[in-house]
Design an enzyme around this catalytic site. Structure first.
Site: not given
Ligand code: DNO
Length: 399
Positions: A239, A304
């Site tokens: 991510h 996402h």
């Molecule tokens: C926020 C997310 C982050 C994500 C982590 C991935 O909403 O996209 O919390 O889960 O950083 O490792």
């Protein structure tokens, strides 16, 4: 394309049966109660899986398909002596998840802080609420609350003066809220919550770590993890750093297409992949999201989908806009993801679909009076999912 939905576990105000009503098919989850650095035992994974997957006969099934995230211990990011123990635990967790059939794993390599916002209830013209990152408020925190050593070097004289003006206007209450938003962390964070003093001590550990060192530490970690992931058929999906740039004197190394080129040139393993977080990458004007989706298509295992609107005069500040109306071309991203899935199918890799989830939703309607994990409202996310679903259908129809 598989529609997924993030669930934080039994304490999530949005229940599994609520999620079932959205018609999403897959769940994104993690064992948030296990301390960072410990391995997740198979029994605990199975217990969580049962909460998600066991349902009354006749109801739509849900499957725990994606882990977001297995946290990476700070000692691994710092490559401290003794960190091999934490790498071994991370690998053991991955093996245990694979043994339970869960093979898509999101993780990140952000030092000290995970995703960060300054405002969790930024009111929109509609009356609903969104999350916002305000560069000036962040400077207030850095310069006048945290009083980080050397912080003044990261801001111009004008920025410091503006931040001072804002600081002097803020009430005790507002300063406390801003501090908590930044150091206590947001839902899904993969770092510990801190008090101001431990936060300073943790930041200080990174004093000698520049971007190249941190990158090398990521490579060392992945060199241990990737061969095992390949054998297990696990897809890793890093991510990006959110917001995608250096902060608080900390290097951030997964922010741009150039960062991803470096990662894949160095470690071309097919298990080495990404979470295409459209909102995170899109909060930089120099990231072209549809182009990134096309360039790294074969590496995308998870996406996402959300958008941001950046302030016109200060491009580092943004708020999380509605899923389809923002500075990010979400339709272009979805078109690229669908094209990639067609390519995979044509090459016989049919089951290799991309998991998407409606990321952060607004707080609207009944969300406003309920207790909600910031960004993870039910109705706001459902609106996002419905919009995304419409785009997918329309694009598939016109193919
Ligand atoms: C926020 C997310 C982050 C994500 C982590 C991935 O909403 O996209 O919390 O889960 O950083 O490792």
């Amino acid at each position: 394309m598989r529609e997924s939905w993030r669930w934080f576990g039994p304490s999530d105000p949005v229940t599994i049966n609520d999620i079932r009503q959205t018609d999403a098919t897959d769940i994104v989850s993690a064992l948030h109660h296990i301390p960072i650095g410990d391995a997740w035992p198979i029994a605990a994974i199975r217990e969580h899986q049962a909460l998600i997957e066991i349902c009354e006969p006749g109801r739509s099934p849900l499957v725990w398909s994606v882990v977001e995230s297995i946290p990476v211990h700070e000692d691994i990011k710092l490559a401290r002596e003794g960190c091999q123990r934490y790498i071994d635990n991370w690998i053991a967790t991955m093996e245990n998840l694979a043994a339970c059939g869960i093979k898509t794993i999101c993780y990140n390599f952000m030092p000290v802080i995970d995703w960060t916002r300054t405002d969790l209830k930024y009111q929109l013209p509609s009356g609903g609420y969104a999350l916002r990152f305000d560069q000036q408020k962040f400077a207030v925190f850095d310069l006048f609350i945290l009083q980080r050593e050397g912080a003044e070097q990261d801001y111009s004289a004008q920025e410091i003066a503006a931040a001072r003006g804002i600081f002097e206007q803020m009430s005790e209450e507002e300063l406390k809220l801003l501090t908590n938003n930044i150091i206590a962390g947001l839902p899904g964070k993969m770092t510990d919550a801190y008090g101001l003093e431990t936060f300073r001590t943790t930041l200080a550990k990174y004093r000698d770590i520049d971007a190249d060192t941190l990158r090398n530490n990521l490579f060392k970690f992945l060199e241990c993890v990737l061969p095992v992931a390949e054998t297990l058929g696990v897809k890793l999906a890093i991510h990006p750093d959110d917001p995608p740039r250096d902060m608080l004197g900390l290097p951030r190394i997964i922010c741009t297409a150039a960062d991803l080129e470096i990662l894949f040139n160095r470690l071309p393993s097919p298990a080495n992949g990404i979470t295409l977080c459209a909102g995170t990458y899109g909060s930089r004007p120099d990231n072209n999201l549809p182009e990134m989706a096309r360039t790294f298509a074969s590496r995308i295992h998870f996406s996402h989908l959300r958008g941001v609107i950046r302030d016109t005069d200060e491009q580092r500040s943004f708020y999380e806009a509605s899923h389809l109306n923002s500075d990010v071309d979400i339709v272009g991203v979805i078109a690229a993801l669908l094209a990639e899935e067609r390519r995979r199918k044509a090459e016989g890799d049919e089951g290799n679909e991309i998991f998407i989830r409606p990321d952060h939703g607004h707080q609207i309607l009944d969300d406003v009076s309920k207790s909600v994990n910031p960004g993870y409202s039910c109705i706001g996310r459902l609106k996002g999912l419905a919009e995304i679903r419409g785009v997918v259908k329309a694009l598939q129809y016109s193919d």
